[in-house]
Motif scaffolding. Structure first.
Motif, PDB file in Angstrom:
ATOM      1  N   GLU A 157       0.846  -1.150  -0.057  1.00 52.67           N
ATOM      2  CA  GLU A 157       0.064  -0.022   0.023  1.00 52.67           C
ATOM      3  C   GLU A 157       0.731   1.254  -0.026  1.00 52.67           C
ATOM      4  N   TYR A 158       2.044   1.182   0.867  1.00 52.11           N
ATOM      5  CA  TYR A 158       2.745   2.305   0.744  1.00 52.11           C
ATOM      6  C   TYR A 158       3.390   2.788  -0.373  1.00 52.11           C
ATOM      7  N   SER A 159       3.898   1.472  -1.312  1.00 50.94           N
ATOM      8  CA  SER A 159       4.312   1.777  -2.569  1.00 50.94           C
ATOM      9  C   SER A 159       3.218   2.247  -3.701  1.00 50.94           C
ATOM     10  N   ILE A 160       2.182   1.885  -3.579  1.00 51.58           N
ATOM     11  CA  ILE A 160       0.968   2.501  -4.137  1.00 51.58           C
ATOM     12  C   ILE A 160       0.674   3.692  -3.897  1.00 51.58           C
ATOM     13  N   ASP A 161       0.526   4.116  -2.542  1.00 55.86           N
ATOM     14  CA  ASP A 161       0.162   5.586  -2.207  1.00 55.86           C
ATOM     15  C   ASP A 161       1.415   6.422  -2.814  1.00 55.86           C
ATOM     16  N   ARG A 162       2.761   6.027  -2.587  1.00 52.79           N
ATOM     17  CA  ARG A 162       3.529   6.819  -3.221  1.00 52.79           C
ATOM     18  C   ARG A 162       4.019   6.811  -4.671  1.00 52.79           C
ATOM     19  N   GLY A 163       3.342   5.821  -5.458  1.00 53.42           N
ATOM     20  CA  GLY A 163       3.505   5.967  -6.809  1.00 53.42           C
ATOM     21  C   GLY A 163       4.947   5.208  -7.153  1.00 53.42           C
ATOM     22  N   TYR A 164       5.425   4.480  -6.404  1.00 48.87           N
ATOM     23  CA  TYR A 164       6.800   4.175  -6.700  1.00 48.87           C
ATOM     24  C   TYR A 164       6.687   2.985  -7.761  1.00 48.87           C
ATOM     25  N   GLY A 165       5.863   2.037  -7.760  1.00 45.23           N
ATOM     26  CA  GLY A 165       5.668   1.428  -8.739  1.00 45.23           C
ATOM     27  C   GLY A 165       6.749  -0.102  -8.600  1.00 45.23           C
ATOM     28  N   TYR A 166       6.811  -0.118  -7.282  1.00 50.48           N
ATOM     29  CA  TYR A 166       7.805  -1.497  -7.053  1.00 50.48           C
ATOM     30  C   TYR A 166       7.028  -2.759  -7.323  1.00 50.48           C
ATOM     31  N   LYS A 167       8.190  -3.614  -7.561  1.00 46.71           N
ATOM     32  CA  LYS A 167       7.609  -5.210  -7.520  1.00 46.71           C
ATOM     33  C   LYS A 167       8.353  -5.553  -6.509  1.00 46.71           C
ATOM     34  N   PHE A 168       7.720  -6.380  -5.518  1.00 48.49           N
ATOM     35  CA  PHE A 168       8.699  -6.871  -4.387  1.00 48.49           C
ATOM     36  C   PHE A 168       9.112  -8.244  -4.486  1.00 48.49           C
ATOM     37  N   ALA A 169      10.308  -8.432  -4.348  1.00 46.31           N
ATOM     38  CA  ALA A 169      10.934  -9.987  -4.519  1.00 46.31           C
ATOM     39  C   ALA A 169      11.261 -10.536  -3.159  1.00 46.31           C
ATOM     40  N   LEU A 170      10.648 -11.534  -2.639  1.00 44.22           N
ATOM     41  CA  LEU A 170      10.668 -12.222  -1.369  1.00 44.22           C
ATOM     42  C   LEU A 170      11.927 -13.319  -1.595  1.00 44.22           C
ATOM     43  N   GLU A 171      12.836 -13.216  -0.839  1.00 40.65           N
ATOM     44  CA  GLU A 171      14.010 -13.970  -0.728  1.00 40.65           C
ATOM     45  C   GLU A 171      13.855 -15.159   0.318  1.00 40.65           C
ATOM     46  N   SER A 172      14.017 -16.275   0.194  1.00 37.22           N
ATOM     47  CA  SER A 172      13.840 -17.376   0.987  1.00 37.22           C
ATOM     48  C   SER A 172      15.410 -17.850   1.526  1.00 37.22           C
ATOM     49  N   LYS A 173      15.393 -18.325   2.850  1.00 35.35           N
ATOM     50  CA  LYS A 173      16.602 -19.381   3.291  1.00 35.35           C
ATOM     51  C   LYS A 173      16.231 -19.926   4.186  1.00 35.35           C
ATOM     52  N   PRO A 174      16.764 -21.319   4.395  1.00 41.53           N
ATOM     53  CA  PRO A 174      16.368 -22.287   5.360  1.00 41.53           C
ATOM     54  C   PRO A 174      16.755 -21.856   6.800  1.00 41.53           C
ATOM     55  N   ASN A 175      17.979 -21.519   6.819  1.00 38.58           N
ATOM     56  CA  ASN A 175      18.539 -21.252   8.140  1.00 38.58           C
ATOM     57  C   ASN A 175      19.809 -20.173   8.048  1.00 38.58           C
ATOM     58  N   GLU A 176      20.365 -19.534   8.963  1.00 43.01           N
ATOM     59  CA  GLU A 176      21.559 -18.800   9.022  1.00 43.01           C
ATOM     60  C   GLU A 176      21.329 -17.381   8.405  1.00 43.01           C
ATOM     61  N   PRO A 177      21.158 -16.455   9.333  1.00 43.60           N
ATOM     62  CA  PRO A 177      21.597 -16.268  10.957  1.00 43.60           C
ATOM     63  C   PRO A 177      20.852 -17.097  11.708  1.00 43.60           C
ATOM     64  N   ARG A 178      19.662 -17.336  11.689  1.00 42.53           N
ATOM     65  CA  ARG A 178      18.744 -17.974  12.748  1.00 42.53           C
ATOM     66  C   ARG A 178      18.935 -19.435  12.617  1.00 42.53           C
ATOM     67  N   GLY A 179      18.381 -20.381  13.610  1.00 44.08           N
ATOM     68  CA  GLY A 179      18.392 -21.502  13.536  1.00 44.08           C
ATOM     69  C   GLY A 179      17.618 -22.258  12.437  1.00 44.08           C
ATOM     70  N   ASP A 180      16.415 -21.483  12.540  1.00 41.45           N
ATOM     71  CA  ASP A 180      15.442 -21.663  11.423  1.00 41.45           C
ATOM     72  C   ASP A 180      14.911 -20.564  10.962  1.00 41.45           C
ATOM     73  N   ILE A 181      14.844 -20.481   9.671  1.00 42.42           N
ATOM     74  CA  ILE A 181      14.103 -19.045   9.254  1.00 42.42           C
ATOM     75  C   ILE A 181      12.978 -19.506   8.532  1.00 42.42           C
ATOM     76  N   TYR A 182      11.888 -18.538   8.694  1.00 45.03           N
ATOM     77  CA  TYR A 182      10.342 -18.846   8.382  1.00 45.03           C
ATOM     78  C   TYR A 182      10.395 -18.840   6.638  1.00 45.03           C
ATOM     79  N   MET A 183       9.563 -19.241   6.062  1.00 46.72           N
ATOM     80  CA  MET A 183       9.570 -19.189   4.571  1.00 46.72           C
ATOM     81  C   MET A 183      11.011 -19.899   3.932  1.00 46.72           C
ATOM     82  N   ALA A 184      11.187 -20.947   4.387  1.00 48.28           N
ATOM     83  CA  ALA A 184      12.298 -21.771   4.107  1.00 48.28           C
ATOM     84  C   ALA A 184      12.942 -21.885   2.944  1.00 48.28           C
ATOM     85  N   THR A 185      12.082 -21.835   1.698  1.00 48.86           N
ATOM     86  CA  THR A 185      12.317 -22.199   0.373  1.00 48.86           C
ATOM     87  C   THR A 185      11.271 -20.898  -0.748  1.00 48.86           C
ATOM     88  N   THR A 186      11.753 -21.037  -1.599  1.00 50.27           N
ATOM     89  CA  THR A 186      11.016 -20.254  -2.770  1.00 50.27           C
ATOM     90  C   THR A 186       9.542 -20.844  -2.911  1.00 50.27           C
TER      91      THR A 186
END
Ligand code: GCO
Ligand code: MN
Ligand code: MN
Length: 391
Positions: free
Chosen positions: A170-199
């Protein structure tokens, strides 16, 4: 083919993060081995080796506690350096993992104050990226995880993450930034387990967002390989879903810490299938190298590292062209995909089609008799990769 085919050009869209070539070789056991170099010097180093773009976290450029005046001065100097060197900023991101305040995570932290701070910091990083011309915003939840599941329910963490990503869209829309967000997964490190472990986890999550069209993924070779997965398969699923907004290229041996090696240096065959997939599919986004030089290198070695990432990509791209043009390979591909008999239609369901399929008598012996020369096909691939089979 001449050597100049392996020289990077702007149309290849090769980018590096400030944090990659600027990596000083610090690790959990040892201190920095390279002097810090300024963002402005990194930009000229990237231009020297032939890169097209530079990406950054907010704090790669602007210190966490900079005043607005300092911030503006740094940004205008950096912008000038990019213009002067013909380097663009395709992607921006936010550092939500380094400062100790994020020790329990950022968007998923238990303290609502930390979650709000994470949002504010991300909005400011989005302002910065927009000012530099970035259209892709990467979110990597490095601290969004646990050492013990006693601290929160993971489904609660997912709800918090969803709320944050919805808010930022919503912030991107409000400011007219036109962003595409790209979410990056990783299974662990630096945490013991990271949520959203894979693509794949993220692809499932994206469908539950308020603005799913604005959000895709940023798969990283090292991260899926750490989890023992076939990286190219995850990339292909993202691509097929229209969600491959960005990609982090590097290399990694399975089962180790996040090595972030030079692209293609550990598993060149997997790197080949990846490059061939991206090129055959017509991926036109940035080819971002999220890697760093061995800790043994000085800055001349960092240039060797950066040049090597791009050179290997271009060599593998050429190998893919050779593979596609190889007559024996094409004949095998044709033979393996040819059907073994006339079949009733299975492409559309209808009562009549289903009736025909139920009645159909299959010639199992004929199917069993069909040759699948995958050994030969793979060896031809190896011959091409090892350079003994050329055009
Ligand atoms: C890592 C990550 C990061 C992210 C970067 C972008 O394992 O350290 O890959 O390098 O890609 O922080 O948000
Ligand atoms: Mn990594
Ligand atoms: Mn990454």
């Amino acid at each position: 083919m001449t050597q100049s085919n392996y020289e990077p050009r702007p149309e290849h869209r090769f980018s590096f993060g400030l944090w990659t070539v600027g990596n000083r070789g610090r690790d959990p056991f040892g201190d920095a081995v390279r002097e810090a170099i300024s963002p402005v010097d990194i930009v000229s180093l990237l231009a020297e080796v032939g890169a097209w773009g530079v990406n950054l976290h907010d704090n790669d450029l602007i210190p966490f506690d900079a005043t607005p005046a300092e911030r503006n001065r740094i940004v205008s100097k950096f912008k000038k350096a990019c213009e002067h060197n013909g380097i663009i900023v395709p992607m921006a991101t936010v550092n939500l993992f380094f400062h100790p305040v994020f020790r329990d995570g950022a968007f998923t932290a238990n303290d609502a104050g930390v979650r709000a701070l994470a949002l504010q910091k991300t909005m400011r990083a989005m302002d910065l990226g927009a000012e530099l011309g970035a259209k892709i915003f990467v979110l990597w939840g490095g601290r969004e995880g646990v050492e013990t599941d006693a601290c929160r329910r993971p489904d609660e963490a997912i709800k918090r993450l969803r709320e944050a990503v919805n808010y930022l869209c919503e912030y991107s829309i409000d400011r007219g930034y036109g962003y595409k967000f790209a979410l990056e997964s990783k299974p662990n490190e630096p945490r013991g387990d990271i949520y959203m472990a894979t693509t794949g986890h993220y692809l499932g999550f994206i469908a539950t967002l308020d603005q799913p069209d604005m959000v895709g993924v940023n798969p990283e070779v090292a991260h899926e390989t750490m989890a023992g997965l076939n990286f190219m398969h995850g990339v292909a699923q993202a691509w097929e879903a229209g969600k491959l907004f960005h990609i982090d290229l590097n290399d990694q041996m399975p089962g180790r810490y996040d090595q972030d090696f030079r692209f293609g240096s550990a598993n060149p065959k997997s790197a080949f299938w990846l490059v061939k997939f991206l090129e055959d599919a017509g991926y036109s986004g940035p080819r971002h190298f999220d890697a760093h030089a061995y800790r043994t290198e000085n800055y001349e070695g960092v240039k060797d590292f950066a040049r090597g990432c791009m050179r290997t990509y271009l060599i593998l791209k050429e190998k893919g062209e050779i593979w596609n043009a190889d007559q024996e390979i094409q004949e095998i591909l044709e033979s393996i995909s040819a059907g073994s008999e006339d079949l009733p239609s299975t492409s559309d369901f209808s009562k009549a089609n289903a009736g025909n399929l139920l009645k159909h008598h299959f010639n199992i012996d004929k199917m069993l008799g069909k040759a699948l020369p995958y050994e030969r096909l793979d060896q031809l691939t190896i011959d091409i990769l090892l350079g003994v089979r050329q055009r």
